[in-house]
Design a protein around this motif. Sequence first.
Motif, PDB file in Angstrom:
ATOM      1  N   LYS A 272       0.696  -1.265  -0.158  1.00 49.67           N
ATOM      2  CA  LYS A 272      -0.097  -0.113  -0.019  1.00 49.67           C
ATOM      3  C   LYS A 272       0.881   1.126   0.014  1.00 49.67           C
ATOM      4  CE  LYS A 272      -3.926   1.521   2.497  1.00 49.67           C
ATOM      5  NZ  LYS A 272      -4.690   1.470   3.835  1.00 49.67           N
ATOM      6  N   LEU A 273       1.822   1.378   0.729  1.00 45.24           N
ATOM      7  CA  LEU A 273       2.799   2.413   0.987  1.00 45.24           C
ATOM      8  C   LEU A 273       3.261   2.931  -0.261  1.00 45.24           C
ATOM      9  CD1 LEU A 273       3.842   4.294   3.056  1.00 45.24           C
ATOM     10  CD2 LEU A 273       5.843   2.785   3.256  1.00 45.24           C
ATOM     11  N   CYS A 274       3.676   1.838  -1.524  1.00 42.37           N
ATOM     12  CA  CYS A 274       4.531   2.139  -2.504  1.00 42.37           C
ATOM     13  C   CYS A 274       3.567   2.041  -3.589  1.00 42.37           C
ATOM     14  CB  CYS A 274       5.606   1.361  -2.750  1.00 42.37           C
ATOM     15  SG  CYS A 274       5.603  -0.506  -2.633  1.00 42.37           S
ATOM     16  N   LYS A 275       2.291   2.027  -3.224  1.00 47.95           N
ATOM     17  CA  LYS A 275       1.264   1.687  -4.325  1.00 47.95           C
ATOM     18  C   LYS A 275       1.551   0.785  -5.355  1.00 47.95           C
ATOM     19  CE  LYS A 275      -0.363   6.650  -3.884  1.00 47.95           C
ATOM     20  NZ  LYS A 275       0.902   7.411  -3.583  1.00 47.95           N
ATOM     21  N   GLY A 276       1.941  -0.515  -4.845  1.00 45.77           N
ATOM     22  CA  GLY A 276       2.229  -1.594  -5.692  1.00 45.77           C
ATOM     23  C   GLY A 276       3.490  -1.586  -6.308  1.00 45.77           C
ATOM     24  N   THR A 277       4.268  -0.531  -6.571  1.00 46.41           N
ATOM     25  CA  THR A 277       5.177  -0.459  -7.375  1.00 46.41           C
ATOM     26  C   THR A 277       6.551  -0.717  -6.797  1.00 46.41           C
ATOM     27  OG1 THR A 277       5.975   1.802  -6.523  1.00 46.41           O
ATOM     28  CG2 THR A 277       4.314   1.754  -8.153  1.00 46.41           C
ATOM     29  N   GLY A 278       6.702  -0.859  -5.607  1.00 39.22           N
ATOM     30  CA  GLY A 278       7.977  -1.312  -4.914  1.00 39.22           C
ATOM     31  C   GLY A 278       8.972  -0.330  -4.833  1.00 39.22           C
ATOM     32  N   TRP A 279       8.735   1.059  -5.345  1.00 40.27           N
ATOM     33  CA  TRP A 279       9.522   2.243  -5.113  1.00 40.27           C
ATOM     34  C   TRP A 279       8.685   3.410  -4.617  1.00 40.27           C
ATOM     35  CZ3 TRP A 279      14.571   1.552  -6.149  1.00 40.27           C
ATOM     36  CH2 TRP A 279      14.941   0.603  -6.897  1.00 40.27           C
ATOM     37  N   ILE A 280       9.475   4.135  -3.939  1.00 41.32           N
ATOM     38  CA  ILE A 280       8.854   5.491  -3.259  1.00 41.32           C
ATOM     39  C   ILE A 280       9.828   6.628  -3.692  1.00 41.32           C
ATOM     40  CG2 ILE A 280       8.286   6.668  -1.226  1.00 41.32           C
ATOM     41  CD1 ILE A 280       8.196   3.950   0.044  1.00 41.32           C
ATOM     42  N   GLU A 281       9.159   7.689  -4.156  1.00 41.04           N
ATOM     43  CA  GLU A 281       9.765   8.799  -4.722  1.00 41.04           C
ATOM     44  C   GLU A 281      10.301   9.612  -3.432  1.00 41.04           C
ATOM     45  OE1 GLU A 281       7.815  11.454  -7.645  1.00 41.04           O
ATOM     46  OE2 GLU A 281       9.224  13.025  -6.662  1.00 41.04           O
ATOM     47  N   ILE A 282      11.401   9.991  -3.370  1.00 46.23           N
ATOM     48  CA  ILE A 282      11.755  10.757  -2.193  1.00 46.23           C
ATOM     49  C   ILE A 282      12.482  12.328  -2.697  1.00 46.23           C
ATOM     50  CG2 ILE A 282      11.898   9.024  -0.115  1.00 46.23           C
ATOM     51  CD1 ILE A 282      15.206   9.397  -0.602  1.00 46.23           C
ATOM     52  N   LEU A 283      13.217  12.286  -3.716  1.00 45.84           N
ATOM     53  CA  LEU A 283      13.678  13.495  -3.837  1.00 45.84           C
ATOM     54  C   LEU A 283      13.997  14.004  -5.304  1.00 45.84           C
ATOM     55  CD1 LEU A 283      17.002  13.390  -4.232  1.00 45.84           C
ATOM     56  CD2 LEU A 283      16.882  13.170  -1.836  1.00 45.84           C
ATOM     57  N   GLY A 284      14.206  15.180  -5.694  1.00 47.45           N
ATOM     58  CA  GLY A 284      14.600  15.772  -7.057  1.00 47.45           C
ATOM     59  C   GLY A 284      16.084  16.138  -6.901  1.00 47.45           C
ATOM     60  N   GLY A 285      16.706  16.112  -7.818  1.00 48.22           N
ATOM     61  CA  GLY A 285      18.052  16.482  -7.701  1.00 48.22           C
ATOM     62  C   GLY A 285      18.690  16.657  -9.118  1.00 48.22           C
ATOM     63  N   GLY A 286      19.979  16.804  -9.041  1.00 48.32           N
ATOM     64  CA  GLY A 286      20.590  16.808 -10.645  1.00 48.32           C
ATOM     65  C   GLY A 286      22.084  17.461 -10.455  1.00 48.32           C
ATOM     66  N   ILE A 287      22.529  17.595 -11.527  1.00 48.84           N
ATOM     67  CA  ILE A 287      23.955  18.433 -11.535  1.00 48.84           C
ATOM     68  C   ILE A 287      23.440  20.052 -11.811  1.00 48.84           C
ATOM     69  CG2 ILE A 287      25.955  18.982 -13.284  1.00 48.84           C
ATOM     70  CD1 ILE A 287      26.229  16.432 -11.472  1.00 48.84           C
ATOM     71  N   VAL A 288      23.993  20.877 -11.052  1.00 52.67           N
ATOM     72  CA  VAL A 288      23.779  22.239 -11.167  1.00 52.67           C
ATOM     73  C   VAL A 288      23.953  22.762 -12.397  1.00 52.67           C
ATOM     74  CG1 VAL A 288      24.014  24.528  -9.933  1.00 52.67           C
ATOM     75  CG2 VAL A 288      24.364  22.475  -8.433  1.00 52.67           C
ATOM     76  N   ASN A 289      22.676  23.565 -12.752  1.00 54.33           N
ATOM     77  CA  ASN A 289      22.622  23.998 -14.218  1.00 54.33           C
ATOM     78  C   ASN A 289      23.968  25.183 -14.397  1.00 54.33           C
ATOM     79  OD1 ASN A 289      21.944  25.765 -16.539  1.00 54.33           O
ATOM     80  ND2 ASN A 289      20.052  24.699 -16.323  1.00 54.33           N
ATOM     81  N   ARG A 290      24.676  25.109 -15.260  1.00 49.12           N
ATOM     82  CA  ARG A 290      25.752  26.045 -15.730  1.00 49.12           C
ATOM     83  C   ARG A 290      25.332  27.413 -15.543  1.00 49.12           C
ATOM     84  NH1 ARG A 290      30.287  24.676 -18.935  1.00 49.12           N
ATOM     85  NH2 ARG A 290      30.273  26.814 -19.669  1.00 49.12           N
TER      86      ARG A 290
END
Length: 341
Positions: A272-290
């Motif tokens: 139920k917690l992962c809505k059946g997907t097995g994964w839970i989204e926790i954050l956004g990120g990346g390489i700082v834009n130039r």
Amino acid sequence: MEKKIAELKKNIEDELNDIKSGVALYELKTKYLLGKTSEIPALMKELGKADKDERPRLGQLINGLKDWASEVISKREAEIAKLERAERYKREAIDITMPSKKHEEGSLHPVTVVKNQLVEIFSGMGFKVLETREIEDDFHNFTALNTPKEHPARDKQDTFYINDEFMLRTHTSPGQIHAMTSIKPPFKVIIPGRVYRADDDATHSPMFHQMEGLAIDKNISLCDLQGMLDVLVKKMFSADVKTRFRPSFFPFTEPSVEVDVSCFECGGKGCKLCKGTGWIEILGGGIVNRKVIENCGLNPDEYTGFAFGFGLDRIAMLKFGINNIHILYDGDLNALKQFKD
Ligand code: DAH
């Protein structure tokens, strides 16, 4: 004189009967016995005026009266002391069967618990904590973060504007701009704090909490972000939790990713917690834009960095199994004190 002696004895007897306190008894003692001017010593002085032949007998009588008075007064003293003590014990009695006043033990707010845990983990990895302002200007909240004028994040429906120039920050990302314009690279910071959006339902509150992370150095890649996050989620959730990166878009990172963790409730099988997907989204990120690095006056050919941001309320809700964000902010202590650690 004999009459007087008998009279004194009678008076002492009568007065003694009426006495109920130590103070009154002391007054009686002062009146008849103590000092040179009280009744019995005064009588002794008058002995000189008596007939010479009578003096020894009268002297004996007065001494007898004195001894008798001392004795009865002492006896009464002992009785009164006993009475007074009994009364005091009664007055000061403590009812040990009475239920005691309860001292409620306080507890930290679930969001504070999660924030403290994360600060500790990040500190262990060399991140410094930076706190920046909650009222932001357009430059820090949007423009410097490469968020163009027509970007939906600027929609008045999402942002609480104070006037054309100032607003309540909609995310902790403006903290990145403050960091890059005030700290000399290389550095690693986390920026926790309150953020505000005009949004209100079971999983959104107009005020919520985020934690931003920023590392600026030479030759930083997405692998550094993933390696760091792998360590983080293992410490935060459990040792067998894995991360997964999905491509995404944020104006201030390029490339951008959304990061999922394998479900710590079902281990990835689906629940139920992962809505059946097995994964839970926790954050956004990346390489700082130039462009963001450039906007902060740094040379993007020299410095690179990774950035990430996540909701502390969301993490607290996931960790403690809270399904409505308002439980965190309704101020119901009975609900909140369940989530201690
Ligand atoms: N500021 C974003 C938000 O509020 C979260 C975020 C995404 C922060 C990517 C970042 C990042 O630093 O790189 O939704």
